[in-house]
Motif scaffolding. Sequence first.
Motif, PDB file in Angstrom:
ATOM      1  N   TYR A 259       2.731  -9.215  -1.803  1.00 46.90           N
ATOM      2  CA  TYR A 259       1.577  -9.775  -1.092  1.00 46.90           C
ATOM      3  C   TYR A 259       0.489  -8.720  -0.962  1.00 46.90           C
ATOM      4  N   GLY A 260      -0.714  -9.056  -1.417  1.00 46.38           N
ATOM      5  CA  GLY A 260      -1.853  -8.152  -1.293  1.00 46.38           C
ATOM      6  C   GLY A 260      -2.822  -8.694  -0.264  1.00 46.38           C
ATOM      7  N   HIS A 261      -3.052  -7.919   0.759  1.00 47.00           N
ATOM      8  CA  HIS A 261      -3.892  -8.331   1.884  1.00 47.00           C
ATOM      9  C   HIS A 261      -5.306  -7.779   1.699  1.00 47.00           C
ATOM     10  N   ASP A 262      -6.221  -8.616   1.283  1.00 40.91           N
ATOM     11  CA  ASP A 262      -7.638  -8.301   1.117  1.00 40.91           C
ATOM     12  C   ASP A 262      -7.888  -7.563  -0.205  1.00 40.91           C
ATOM     13  N   TYR A 263      -9.163  -7.339  -0.503  1.00 43.95           N
ATOM     14  CA  TYR A 263      -9.540  -6.819  -1.821  1.00 43.95           C
ATOM     15  C   TYR A 263      -9.121  -5.377  -2.068  1.00 43.95           C
ATOM     16  N   TYR A 264      -8.798  -4.625  -1.040  1.00 40.82           N
ATOM     17  CA  TYR A 264      -8.346  -3.245  -1.240  1.00 40.82           C
ATOM     18  C   TYR A 264      -7.029  -3.199  -2.018  1.00 40.82           C
ATOM     19  N   SER A 265      -6.313  -4.296  -2.006  1.00 37.95           N
ATOM     20  CA  SER A 265      -5.025  -4.345  -2.700  1.00 37.95           C
ATOM     21  C   SER A 265      -5.155  -4.721  -4.177  1.00 37.95           C
ATOM     22  N   LEU A 266      -6.341  -5.038  -4.645  1.00 38.24           N
ATOM     23  CA  LEU A 266      -6.513  -5.545  -6.012  1.00 38.24           C
ATOM     24  C   LEU A 266      -6.010  -4.616  -7.117  1.00 38.24           C
ATOM     25  N   PRO A 267      -6.284  -3.311  -7.085  1.00 43.27           N
ATOM     26  CA  PRO A 267      -5.737  -2.459  -8.154  1.00 43.27           C
ATOM     27  C   PRO A 267      -4.206  -2.500  -8.204  1.00 43.27           C
TER      28      PRO A 267
ATOM     29  N   THR B 205       0.889  -7.376 -11.723  1.00 46.27           N
ATOM     30  CA  THR B 205       0.856  -8.447 -12.725  1.00 46.27           C
ATOM     31  C   THR B 205       1.335  -7.936 -14.084  1.00 46.27           C
ATOM     32  N   ARG B 206       1.207  -6.649 -14.310  1.00 46.97           N
ATOM     33  CA  ARG B 206       1.651  -6.056 -15.583  1.00 46.97           C
ATOM     34  C   ARG B 206       3.125  -5.624 -15.524  1.00 46.97           C
ATOM     35  N   LEU B 207       3.558  -5.103 -14.362  1.00 45.27           N
ATOM     36  CA  LEU B 207       4.905  -4.531 -14.251  1.00 45.27           C
ATOM     37  C   LEU B 207       5.960  -5.519 -13.760  1.00 45.27           C
ATOM     38  N   LYS B 208       5.557  -6.494 -12.996  1.00 45.49           N
ATOM     39  CA  LYS B 208       6.510  -7.417 -12.356  1.00 45.49           C
ATOM     40  C   LYS B 208       6.168  -8.856 -12.742  1.00 45.49           C
ATOM     41  N   LYS B 209       6.185  -9.132 -14.015  1.00 44.21           N
ATOM     42  CA  LYS B 209       5.716 -10.418 -14.548  1.00 44.21           C
ATOM     43  C   LYS B 209       6.507 -11.622 -14.053  1.00 44.21           C
ATOM     44  N   ASN B 210       7.749 -11.453 -13.702  1.00 44.27           N
ATOM     45  CA  ASN B 210       8.576 -12.579 -13.264  1.00 44.27           C
ATOM     46  C   ASN B 210       8.622 -12.738 -11.749  1.00 44.27           C
ATOM     47  N   LYS B 211       7.787 -12.031 -11.048  1.00 41.39           N
ATOM     48  CA  LYS B 211       7.786 -12.074  -9.590  1.00 41.39           C
ATOM     49  C   LYS B 211       6.557 -12.834  -9.087  1.00 41.39           C
ATOM     50  N   LYS B 212       6.660 -13.356  -7.880  1.00 42.46           N
ATOM     51  CA  LYS B 212       5.521 -14.046  -7.263  1.00 42.46           C
ATOM     52  C   LYS B 212       4.596 -13.004  -6.647  1.00 42.46           C
ATOM     53  N   ILE B 213       3.325 -13.082  -6.990  1.00 45.30           N
ATOM     54  CA  ILE B 213       2.328 -12.140  -6.484  1.00 45.30           C
ATOM     55  C   ILE B 213       1.236 -12.950  -5.789  1.00 45.30           C
ATOM     56  N   ILE B 214       0.942 -12.576  -4.552  1.00 43.94           N
ATOM     57  CA  ILE B 214      -0.013 -13.324  -3.728  1.00 43.94           C
ATOM     58  C   ILE B 214      -1.187 -12.421  -3.381  1.00 43.94           C
ATOM     59  N   TYR B 215      -2.385 -12.954  -3.544  1.00 43.42           N
ATOM     60  CA  TYR B 215      -3.620 -12.238  -3.174  1.00 43.42           C
ATOM     61  C   TYR B 215      -4.310 -13.011  -2.058  1.00 43.42           C
ATOM     62  N   ASP B 216      -4.420 -12.405  -0.895  1.00 42.36           N
ATOM     63  CA  ASP B 216      -5.095 -12.998   0.258  1.00 42.36           C
ATOM     64  C   ASP B 216      -6.531 -12.496   0.269  1.00 42.36           C
ATOM     65  N   ALA B 217      -7.439 -13.301  -0.248  1.00 45.00           N
ATOM     66  CA  ALA B 217      -8.846 -12.907  -0.430  1.00 45.00           C
ATOM     67  C   ALA B 217      -9.649 -13.236   0.818  1.00 45.00           C
TER      68      ALA B 217
ATOM     69  N   PHE C 209     -16.109  -1.760  -8.400  1.00 46.34           N
ATOM     70  CA  PHE C 209     -14.718  -1.381  -8.616  1.00 46.34           C
ATOM     71  C   PHE C 209     -13.792  -2.545  -8.261  1.00 46.34           C
ATOM     72  N   PHE C 210     -13.957  -3.111  -7.072  1.00 44.75           N
ATOM     73  CA  PHE C 210     -13.075  -4.181  -6.627  1.00 44.75           C
ATOM     74  C   PHE C 210     -13.367  -5.510  -7.328  1.00 44.75           C
ATOM     75  N   ILE C 211     -14.617  -5.776  -7.654  1.00 48.24           N
ATOM     76  CA  ILE C 211     -14.957  -6.989  -8.413  1.00 48.24           C
ATOM     77  C   ILE C 211     -14.296  -6.951  -9.788  1.00 48.24           C
ATOM     78  N   PHE C 212     -14.308  -5.784 -10.411  1.00 48.48           N
ATOM     79  CA  PHE C 212     -13.659  -5.608 -11.711  1.00 48.48           C
ATOM     80  C   PHE C 212     -12.187  -6.028 -11.640  1.00 48.48           C
ATOM     81  N   PHE C 213     -11.477  -5.546 -10.614  1.00 46.70           N
ATOM     82  CA  PHE C 213     -10.061  -5.863 -10.490  1.00 46.70           C
ATOM     83  C   PHE C 213      -9.832  -7.310 -10.061  1.00 46.70           C
TER      84      PHE C 213
END
Length: 172
Positions: A23-31, A37-49, A67-71
């Motif tokens: 779980y990524g909380h806010d845009y600081y977690s984007l990188p 998404t590259r290392l844990k392809k079979n896992k559920k990944i959540i982005y709280d924007a 920087f954050f828009i790119f990610f």
Amino acid sequence: MNYFKYLIFLIKSLILSDSDVYYGHDYYSLPILYLLTRLKKNKKIIYDAHELLLDFPNKKQTRREKFFIFFEKLVINKVVCIAASEDRAKIMKDFYHLDRLPIVVENISLLKDSGQKFHSKIIDAIRSFKKKSSFLYGYTGSLSEERNICKFITDIIDNSADSVLIVGDGRV
């Protein structure tokens, strides 16, 4: 620079982790989310924007925003996305051409009655605002350039006789 030290520490920890959900909380977690998404392809990944990070051609972006828009562009279609409101979810779906609407979780804090009462000076200030104008705009939260608070306040001051009450802190 502390942010990048934190990223390195976190990446090392996440590589060793065998969690089912990240779980990524806010845009600081984007990188980090991008790496997941590259290392844990079979896992559920959540982005709280919590914020809208949109790259509009006529808006000058800071290096940090870029920087954050790119990610966000790299991640948004590869994760489960949560938006802070229905309106934001629709904007994100259209802007990023998402297959489905992000999950909406309102991030509005409802305050419980703590039994505390406002100081009489605060009550008097609010009453003064009410008497001086036909409408009172209120804002609570972080005061930052990203939220366009200066533009919001300037528009009200320049275009109406209304009052503005601001409660919060930050750098504007």
